[in-house]
Design a protein around this motif. Structure first.
Motif, mmCIF file in Angstrom:
data_model
loop_
_atom_site.group_PDB
_atom_site.id
_atom_site.type_symbol
_atom_site.label_atom_id
_atom_site.label_comp_id
_atom_site.label_asym_id
_atom_site.label_seq_id
_atom_site.Cartn_x
_atom_site.Cartn_y
_atom_site.Cartn_z
ATOM 1 N N LEU C 145 -31.888 11.014 16.892
ATOM 2 C CA LEU C 145 -32.758 11.791 17.779
ATOM 3 C C LEU C 145 -33.111 13.146 17.165
ATOM 4 C CD1 LEU C 145 -31.169 11.173 21.316
ATOM 5 C CD2 LEU C 145 -33.193 10.070 20.321
ATOM 6 N N ARG C 147 -33.527 13.930 14.213
ATOM 7 C CA ARG C 147 -34.594 13.817 13.211
ATOM 8 C C ARG C 147 -35.976 13.940 13.831
ATOM 9 N NH1 ARG C 147 -33.258 11.640 7.681
ATOM 10 N NH2 ARG C 147 -35.405 10.932 7.824
ATOM 11 N N SER C 148 -36.071 13.583 15.125
ATOM 12 C CA SER C 148 -37.363 13.679 15.809
ATOM 13 C C SER C 148 -37.425 14.889 16.723
ATOM 14 C CB SER C 148 -37.602 12.416 16.649
ATOM 15 O OG SER C 148 -37.570 11.274 15.841
ATOM 16 N N PRO C 225 -41.210 12.231 23.176
ATOM 17 C CA PRO C 225 -42.653 12.002 23.211
ATOM 18 C C PRO C 225 -43.028 11.274 24.502
ATOM 19 C CG PRO C 225 -41.607 10.369 21.814
ATOM 20 C CD PRO C 225 -40.517 11.338 22.243
ATOM 21 N N LEU C 356 -36.826 4.446 22.179
ATOM 22 C CA LEU C 356 -37.798 4.903 21.181
ATOM 23 C C LEU C 356 -38.113 3.765 20.198
ATOM 24 C CD1 LEU C 356 -36.256 8.421 20.670
ATOM 25 C CD2 LEU C 356 -38.672 8.047 21.211
ATOM 26 N N ARG C 361 -41.300 3.910 17.901
ATOM 27 C CA ARG C 361 -41.377 5.310 17.469
ATOM 28 C C ARG C 361 -40.371 5.677 16.370
ATOM 29 N NH1 ARG C 361 -44.475 7.552 21.782
ATOM 30 N NH2 ARG C 361 -45.296 5.720 22.822
ATOM 31 N N ILE C 362 -39.486 4.729 16.000
ATOM 32 C CA ILE C 362 -38.536 5.010 14.926
ATOM 33 C C ILE C 362 -38.632 3.878 13.908
ATOM 34 C CG2 ILE C 362 -36.082 5.293 14.352
ATOM 35 C CD1 ILE C 362 -35.612 6.416 17.120
ATOM 36 N N LEU C 366 -35.805 5.621 7.439
ATOM 37 C CA LEU C 366 -36.126 7.015 7.779
ATOM 38 C C LEU C 366 -36.624 7.780 6.550
ATOM 39 C CD1 LEU C 366 -33.182 7.977 10.168
ATOM 40 C CD2 LEU C 366 -35.540 7.473 10.760
#
Lengths: 366, 366, 366, 366
Positions: C145, C147-148, C225, C356, C361-362, C366
């Motif tokens: 999380l 990371r976002s 988001p 997510l 969204r992921i 990464l």
């Protein structure tokens, strides 16, 4: 992401890399009341390690399975069973060469393309070592099946280009399971064909030549009740195919009469129905419409030969895309099929326990 | 219980019996923004009905697919897509004979043993008619794939005991997909072998004789990105095996080089790796370690022949266990493999869309 | 059977009993490329152990998390992450008394009724110790999380009968997350109410009196988001409820404005929509129709107080159904809520990562 | 993506939009041998439509449920049950205003942000009309439960700011289920509180004023066997929370003694254990450690009031981000809680059937 679980009620999740600290399996959905001790795992783990076979590359240390949860005073409790197999110290340096150079015919390249970062040592998670966790979970599944009188046995059906003569293969298919298992265990290859002695000699020569063989395995299951399997998508043949085709190097699967059925006329593959009611023959190998008939179940799986062989081959360096020639050193597995037999049995057992649970045939408390 | 859903993210649930009101599929997990109208389904539904083939038993009425949810003003909305195909009026009386007498080689017996109560008309849910819902869902999957430039084509590889010569089969494997599809669509059998004309003649003779053939199908997929497939249990070959082996009468599956790989030495099946990086050959048929390489994907499925044929055979009456002799009347499907081609493509497409989604390659909004 | 996994893409399976060898979690579905080392776990594991709190019963030994797979040279590889926490030597004899006598208000009785055989030591799998594995898995989720730019913080909202005054609670809800976390960490109870000092005194008195308190926790998440959550059954509020209500002693859950919204008129709980587009207020606590709006997410969970308290109570001996009086000895947890805060955050983080991922969204890398 | 299925063995998938052709549910995992005819659905569908309530907005046409598969000659067959409810012709034009202007307090905005393209008519899939499919599936679940003597009843617990006096609420909790159901069905609001007549008057006044109320529902289940629920993540309270919090406008959930338990001392909420063995009281509302005790199960759900009310409010035009003022015309639902009661019961029944199946308590053939 997340393909490391199999099963819908009897769920097996495996983890671990070839050269990590350990590898293991978590079984979620095992009934309570099943007797289980570490000693239960030894025979199957040894079969998979196949120490006695001259052309294989066994690990020196015995794979011991620790039960870290789900069992209390020798009986399962219905909570998740965590099985752990420590990896003995491995020389990671041996693999330094492959850190940036993917081995042809391996998952090295696709793992790199998918994940970028990877554990290159011994193939990481793509190593056949991963099957140790499957065999451990399979021991639990086999014990559950045994409570219902269900038994499975796999044997070597073909070795590279060789297989038993058709008539002999049919005789094998009809052999009592106890007899079959006895003969198989007496064969260094786990094969029942009379020519298996020659196959062994040839496999040893193949190793000398720096090459390898694949082959195929057949498996028979007895004692299954009728009506197991969940059409339309989870027919038993489909879930077995899923389980078996997930094995390293698996390239083909057949169930029941298999390919031979596709070549025969429809009139030749029907079994009349008699009292029971049950089929009077077993052309369909224990399944009709994806559900068990109560007759023995048959299936086969084919594997390609190992590609980590001494013969050199071209690859690229992932850092600069430069061409390079690889030569995998050390001893290699020229013919691992004999060691695959317990792995096939494990996947079959895991799949059958799940199918029996889905059909409501195994209670949550044994 | 509950095996009527396939897929983990792109989930397809099918429902319906051969002689019920209707059958259908619910697709949960389709991205929004995909153009979709009823007309999109017609060509594939017709391929499955195979009306033009002389030895088949097509339904008279065209299968029309109604979109009952998930699409608004011609575009998907991301909510479940409900597809419904009404069953035209069928003469249920034709099946009264089978109410208590299971047809050998069918799911009639095992359905009875599993569920007790069943819809015996036309095989109920075990009827090949069930594949109409799969084809409808497959149309949606194919449209999603097409957005990413991914295309699949299946063709008839063998008909009963016949198949193309090895060299010809290899040439077929290398044929451009557009060319392959063109030739296939010109063949009444969907076969590319030069001997297919004779197969057709023989299949017609077989029908006259009251018998049937199985056969095998091959499928090739182009345009897949690398890194798709989720080891260790959901390797792409494993999920494809699951999907294809769930088809009625499926008996064998192979992926990549398949069985031939198990007979070759390991040195002969490795492809060197070159710039890209990617394999310089395609012995493994587009997969390494269960993940796509970016090369074309190959797979094959074999089916046994229909067992509902005019030749008489013994069965039992489930009410009194008395022996009885059955003779299935009416026209029969002597060689349904040509109609299976769109079904195979549908299952491949459904599986690939799910695999792409699991690898994060398809967004929730197109 | 098999309720020990949570998540559909980011799947967490936990295992282990209070007094077994170890306990752990397997995370299947973590992207590759995430930095992860054992040190990452220490702070959260300590928060859960809550050593500094006078009225709690911390284990002496620090819970250290070993990463046994899925991480190579400090970065995740996309393969299953196996986390293992060894159980320090425990005196099992302390629990001999409860082998056949279920403790009232505990899972002892229902575990016995469900599974028959059970590990009675310390509650076995039903022990709150099981949450150590959740916190370990939560550390990985929180790192994803982060990371976002997504952060969660939980705080103590009420202690037994006490809670902050309404106006003060509103001020807390509006406090910047960094400020909130700072104040919380300075409070021995993790509470932000000005009366928390008195609560602490009362909780200590409660321990002396051999009794306990439950309470409630609130949690806020920032940085999410818009459009996350999967109606109709996997609305984000529903999957969060599932995750939080699975915690030991959880009795109530609310999301967004919660119960207060059910008492207000509809006109008072609507937020006008402005540019963005986004709501101009946050009455709904970050969710509309089960999907995130892009505003901060709010939720609350309530727990009942520990029932393992020194006060004696009647139970039965399972061997002979005779009435007996139980008195649980030793130190007891009079008010464990402060230690629950990191557990709540862990479950929220695990649920959000999965949501997510489901919304695409992921990425897998990464 | 794909949140439209609930259940792990008894799987319910729903589909359909408010103003589409139809909506429906597919139930996969229903045992064979259950009597089921279209007439079975009428009473519950009518309860949900709530035609007799003066302040609600019932659809004129009765919702009729067609059974399109899975039932043959009045008995389920074990194959998927497809239930379909046609949408009577709706005036879509009424909604043209909302095509580009999201209604505050609705899923309009988040659906747009998630999917871009959406069916704006009547809220599309986010409409409360979607619950018609849930109620239809719930009828099947209730019939399965009834075979085991399990019954659930939900009643109105609070209406906006009003609820029964504490003592009266306790008396209601202890009322026999048959009596409770009788009184409830005699109340236009489905409430048992003596003040409910006044609530009705006030709700009518609220409608006149263009506003609305939420409220809360309580539900009690009797006849459950002990040991149902799958810790640690699928404790029964957790799966019930998931199911109930997935309902439109749900904002809070509690199980067993709920929030009141979090305020009481631990000594006050334990029930001594007596012969059976079973708890001698029911403070925990039928659950201990997430598994049933065999005592009645209690749960509560709270909902916020409808936000589609005549009072005007600001929103934006999604095409140009310009501010605009919305006024939702027509009759509105001032207090839909009475119509929610059968929906709550349906979700509870669906969840319980799945939990019973997971615990192996319902066979695949009834």
């Amino acid at each position: 992401m997340n393909g490391n679980r199999i099963g819908t009620i009897f769920q097996v999740t495996t983890w671990g890399e070839s050269h990590g600290t350990a590898l293991g399996a978590v079984i979620d959905g095992c009934p309570s009341g099943l007797a289980l001790v570490p000693e239960d795992f030894r025979a199957e783990m040894r079969r998979r390690q196949g120490g006695q076979i001259s052309f294989a590359t066994p690990r020196k240390e015995e794979d011991l399975v620790a039960i870290e949860s789900g069992v209390f005073e020798g009986l399962t409790t219905g909570t998740p069973i965590s099985l752990r197999i420590a990896n003995a110290s491995q020389k990671s340096k041996d693999y330094e060469e492959f850190r940036h150079i993917p081995r042809p015919g391996h998952a090295d390249l696709t793992t790199y393309l998918k994940h970028g970062h990877r554990d290159h040592r011994g193939g990481g998670r793509s190593s056949a070592r991963e099957t140790a966790a499957r065999v451990a979970a399979g021991v639990v599944a086999k014990k559950i099946l045994a409570r219902s009188g269900i038994e499975a046995a796999a044997w070597l059906h073909s070795a590279g280009p060789h297989r038993a003569e058709v008539d002999e293969a049919r005789a094998i298919d009809l052999m009592p399971l106890s007899k079959l298992r006895e003969l198989r265990d007496a064969s260094p290859l786990g094969a029942l064909a009379s020519a298996a002695g020659q196959w062994l000699t040839q496999a040893e020569a193949l190793r000398e030549a720096g090459d390898s063989w694949g082959g195929s395995v057949r498996c028979r299951v007895e004692g299954l009740p009728a009506g197991v399997g969940e059409p339309v998508f989870d027919k038993l043949g489909a879930t077995l195919a899923h389980a078996l085709m997930s094995l390293p190097a698996a390239v083909a699967f057949e169930v029941g009469g298999g390919r031979a059925m596709s070549r025969a006329p429809g009139s030749a593959i029907r079994d009349a129905i008699g009292a029971g009611p049950r089929p009077l023959g077993n052309n369909h190998g224990g399944l009709l419409g994806g559900m068990t008939t109560g007759m023995p179940l048959f299936l086969g799986v084919s594997f390609h030969g190992p590609t980590s062989i001494p013969k050199s081959i071209d690859s690229v360096d992932l850092r600069d895309s430069q061409k390079t020639t690889l030569q995998v050193g050390g001893r290699h597995d020229a013919f691992p099929l004999p060691r695959v037999l317990p792995v096939v049995e494990a996947m079959v057992a895991i799949t059958l326990v799940d199918a029996l649970m889905r059909a409501g045939r195994i209670p949550e408390k044994l």
